[in-house]
Design a protein around this motif. Structure first.
Motif, PDB file in Angstrom:
ATOM      1  N   GLU A   1     -21.955 -22.859 -90.116  1.00 31.47           N
ATOM      2  CA  GLU A   1     -22.569 -23.786 -89.551  1.00 31.47           C
ATOM      3  C   GLU A   1     -23.244 -23.172 -87.891  1.00 31.47           C
ATOM      4  O   GLU A   1     -22.170 -22.403 -87.416  1.00 31.47           O
ATOM      5  N   PHE A   2     -24.644 -23.637 -87.348  1.00 29.72           N
ATOM      6  CA  PHE A   2     -24.750 -23.311 -86.399  1.00 29.72           C
ATOM      7  C   PHE A   2     -25.758 -24.936 -85.816  1.00 29.72           C
ATOM      8  O   PHE A   2     -26.222 -25.205 -86.595  1.00 29.72           O
ATOM      9  N   VAL A   3     -25.829 -24.335 -84.728  1.00 28.97           N
ATOM     10  CA  VAL A   3     -26.558 -26.004 -84.393  1.00 28.97           C
ATOM     11  C   VAL A   3     -27.709 -25.228 -82.980  1.00 28.97           C
ATOM     12  O   VAL A   3     -26.999 -24.661 -81.881  1.00 28.97           O
ATOM     13  N   GLU A   4     -28.870 -25.524 -82.495  1.00 27.15           N
ATOM     14  CA  GLU A   4     -30.344 -25.118 -82.309  1.00 27.15           C
ATOM     15  C   GLU A   4     -30.339 -26.374 -81.366  1.00 27.15           C
ATOM     16  O   GLU A   4     -31.253 -26.901 -81.329  1.00 27.15           O
ATOM     17  N   ARG A   5     -30.783 -26.353 -80.279  1.00 24.69           N
ATOM     18  CA  ARG A   5     -30.961 -27.350 -78.693  1.00 24.69           C
ATOM     19  C   ARG A   5     -32.243 -26.399 -78.641  1.00 24.69           C
ATOM     20  O   ARG A   5     -32.053 -25.739 -77.686  1.00 24.69           O
ATOM     21  N   VAL A   6     -33.055 -26.892 -78.721  1.00 26.18           N
ATOM     22  CA  VAL A   6     -34.873 -26.656 -78.081  1.00 26.18           C
ATOM     23  C   VAL A   6     -35.349 -27.323 -76.947  1.00 26.18           C
ATOM     24  O   VAL A   6     -35.495 -28.419 -77.500  1.00 26.18           O
ATOM     25  N   SER A   7     -36.120 -26.488 -76.194  1.00 28.36           N
ATOM     26  CA  SER A   7     -36.433 -27.314 -74.804  1.00 28.36           C
ATOM     27  C   SER A   7     -37.206 -26.371 -74.572  1.00 28.36           C
ATOM     28  O   SER A   7     -37.354 -25.384 -74.922  1.00 28.36           O
ATOM     29  N   LEU A   8     -38.820 -26.997 -73.493  1.00 32.68           N
ATOM     30  CA  LEU A   8     -39.372 -25.855 -72.694  1.00 32.68           C
ATOM     31  C   LEU A   8     -38.688 -26.194 -71.538  1.00 32.68           C
ATOM     32  O   LEU A   8     -38.680 -27.125 -70.264  1.00 32.68           O
TER      33      LEU A   8
ATOM     34  N   ASP B   1     -28.133 -18.197 -75.208  1.00 34.53           N
ATOM     35  CA  ASP B   1     -28.924 -18.881 -74.321  1.00 34.53           C
ATOM     36  C   ASP B   1     -30.258 -18.028 -74.816  1.00 34.53           C
ATOM     37  O   ASP B   1     -29.937 -16.878 -74.486  1.00 34.53           O
ATOM     38  N   ILE B   2     -30.956 -18.631 -75.828  1.00 34.51           N
ATOM     39  CA  ILE B   2     -32.054 -17.598 -76.083  1.00 34.51           C
ATOM     40  C   ILE B   2     -33.320 -18.299 -75.387  1.00 34.51           C
ATOM     41  O   ILE B   2     -33.499 -18.728 -75.309  1.00 34.51           O
ATOM     42  N   VAL B   3     -34.355 -17.359 -74.955  1.00 41.32           N
ATOM     43  CA  VAL B   3     -35.064 -17.498 -74.203  1.00 41.32           C
ATOM     44  C   VAL B   3     -36.676 -16.562 -74.717  1.00 41.32           C
ATOM     45  O   VAL B   3     -36.564 -15.709 -75.062  1.00 41.32           O
ATOM     46  N   LEU B   4     -37.175 -17.725 -75.120  1.00 44.40           N
ATOM     47  CA  LEU B   4     -38.673 -16.890 -76.169  1.00 44.40           C
ATOM     48  C   LEU B   4     -39.898 -17.210 -75.533  1.00 44.40           C
ATOM     49  O   LEU B   4     -40.081 -18.257 -74.435  1.00 44.40           O
TER      50      LEU B   4
ATOM     51  N   HIS C   1     -39.505 -21.358 -74.731  1.00 41.94           N
ATOM     52  CA  HIS C   1     -38.893 -22.238 -75.029  1.00 41.94           C
ATOM     53  C   HIS C   1     -37.283 -21.504 -74.549  1.00 41.94           C
ATOM     54  O   HIS C   1     -36.898 -19.975 -74.494  1.00 41.94           O
ATOM     55  N   LEU C   2     -36.192 -22.529 -74.467  1.00 37.69           N
ATOM     56  CA  LEU C   2     -35.434 -22.795 -74.030  1.00 37.69           C
ATOM     57  C   LEU C   2     -34.480 -22.756 -75.348  1.00 37.69           C
ATOM     58  O   LEU C   2     -34.602 -24.366 -75.810  1.00 37.69           O
ATOM     59  N   ILE C   3     -33.932 -21.655 -76.509  1.00 33.48           N
ATOM     60  CA  ILE C   3     -32.605 -22.569 -76.794  1.00 33.48           C
ATOM     61  C   ILE C   3     -30.858 -21.618 -77.236  1.00 33.48           C
ATOM     62  O   ILE C   3     -31.260 -20.944 -76.389  1.00 33.48           O
ATOM     63  N   GLU C   4     -30.351 -23.073 -76.952  1.00 34.05           N
ATOM     64  CA  GLU C   4     -28.990 -23.571 -76.748  1.00 34.05           C
ATOM     65  C   GLU C   4     -28.614 -23.209 -78.353  1.00 34.05           C
ATOM     66  O   GLU C   4     -28.368 -24.690 -79.232  1.00 34.05           O
TER      67      GLU C   4
ATOM     68  N   ALA D   1     -18.199 -23.697 -70.962  1.00 35.74           N
ATOM     69  CA  ALA D   1     -16.984 -23.904 -71.658  1.00 35.74           C
ATOM     70  C   ALA D   1     -16.955 -25.638 -72.708  1.00 35.74           C
ATOM     71  O   ALA D   1     -16.461 -25.404 -74.082  1.00 35.74           O
ATOM     72  N   SER D   2     -18.583 -25.861 -72.016  1.00 34.99           N
ATOM     73  CA  SER D   2     -18.237 -27.377 -72.937  1.00 34.99           C
ATOM     74  C   SER D   2     -19.250 -26.864 -74.819  1.00 34.99           C
ATOM     75  O   SER D   2     -18.275 -26.959 -74.855  1.00 34.99           O
ATOM     76  N   ARG D   3     -20.090 -26.192 -73.905  1.00 34.30           N
ATOM     77  CA  ARG D   3     -20.387 -26.162 -75.148  1.00 34.30           C
ATOM     78  C   ARG D   3     -19.395 -25.218 -76.149  1.00 34.30           C
ATOM     79  O   ARG D   3     -19.440 -25.478 -77.681  1.00 34.30           O
ATOM     80  N   LEU D   4     -18.697 -24.033 -75.583  1.00 35.57           N
ATOM     81  CA  LEU D   4     -17.063 -23.758 -77.016  1.00 35.57           C
ATOM     82  C   LEU D   4     -16.094 -24.425 -76.837  1.00 35.57           C
ATOM     83  O   LEU D   4     -15.885 -24.521 -77.569  1.00 35.57           O
TER      84      LEU D   4
END
Length: 251
Positions: A189-196, A234-237, A217-220, A123-126
């Motif tokens: 526009e799109f925004v990606e936040r990447v973490s491990l 949430d994208i998981v690689l 990798h987690l990409i939000e 909800a926060s992200r949307l």
């Protein structure tokens, strides 16, 4: 501060050697005994480290011979805003399909869509209240029939419900940008936040990774139209199977 387990440190060292080309595709890894001496650890730790790399698809065991670097192309995930609107042009509008095609793979995917409600994080992200109705779609992406990526996306039903794109995989247009164009919502526009982080058990099972901890990798990612979030995912690689490349326009 938590200490990284020895097998993950050794896996990271070997991964860096392989990805840099210092250990070439097709080359044999040092023996378990040699790696034990080099790192001052037990054979079990070395086996765990190699298991991590096998799960990432970087190396493969050959019976009676040893462990070799796979001669396999990694997918390059090229994040930019081009070629995302062509629903029927000379290339796919699905970002994953484009990445797979560029690497010489056949990209396919499985999906499961259902109506749900947004939890506090989504909800926060949307930019909506928790409990807001959303379309939730879970994906498993495959390159040449091998699972290589997971994604779970959320779209506010206030935008898509009752339209031709309500169910993400039922229409002709593929990909968020091309689909939103169908209903006159112009994604700009799109925004990606990447973490491990370590893979969860469910992620490991879905991606065919070892049971022991593997880095992913987690990409939000969130798409916006005139400042309004219209989809988040949430994208998981798997760490060793992807190279992340970002092309950022400079004004």
């Amino acid at each position: 501060m938590p200490t990284t387990p020895a097998y993950l440190r050794i896996a990271a060292d070997l991964r860096a050697e392989i990805l840099s080309g210092r250990i070439a595709a097709g080359a044999k890894l040092p023996s378990e005994t040699a790696l034990m001496r080099q790192h001052g650890v037990s054979r079990t730790v070395i086996k765990w480290a190699i298991s991590v790399l096998k799960g990432e698809g970087i190396v493969e065991g050959r019976a009676g011979s040893g462990v070799y670097v796979r001669d396999a192309r990694r997918l390059v995930r090229l994040a930019h805003g081009q070629d995302m609107r062509r629903a029927g042009g000379d290339g796919p509008t699905s970002p994953f399909a484009r990445d797979a095609l560029r690497a010489g793979h056949r990209g396919t995917w499985e999906h499961d869509s259902r109506h749900d409600v947004a939890d506090a994080r989504i909800a926060s992200r949307l930019g909506v209240d928790p409990g807001t109705p959303v379309m939730r779609t879970a994906y498993r992406f495959l390159a040449d029939a091998e699972p290589i990526q997971l994604s779970t996306s959320y779209e506010p039903l206030s935008i898509t419900q009752g339209t031709p794109i309500e169910w993400p995989e039922d229409g002709a247009a593929v990909g968020v940008v091309a689909r939103m164009d169908v209903i006159g919502v112009h994604v700009d526009e799109f925004v990606e936040r990447v973490s491990l982080r370590a893979a969860t058990q469910a992620e490991s099972e879905a991606l065919g990774l070892p049971a022991r901890s593997v880095t992913v990798h987690l990409i939000e990612r969130t798409y916006y139209a005139a400042g309004r979030p219209v989809e988040t995912a949430d994208i998981v690689l798997p760490g060793g199977r992807y190279e992340l490349v970002y092309r950022i326009p400079v004004d």
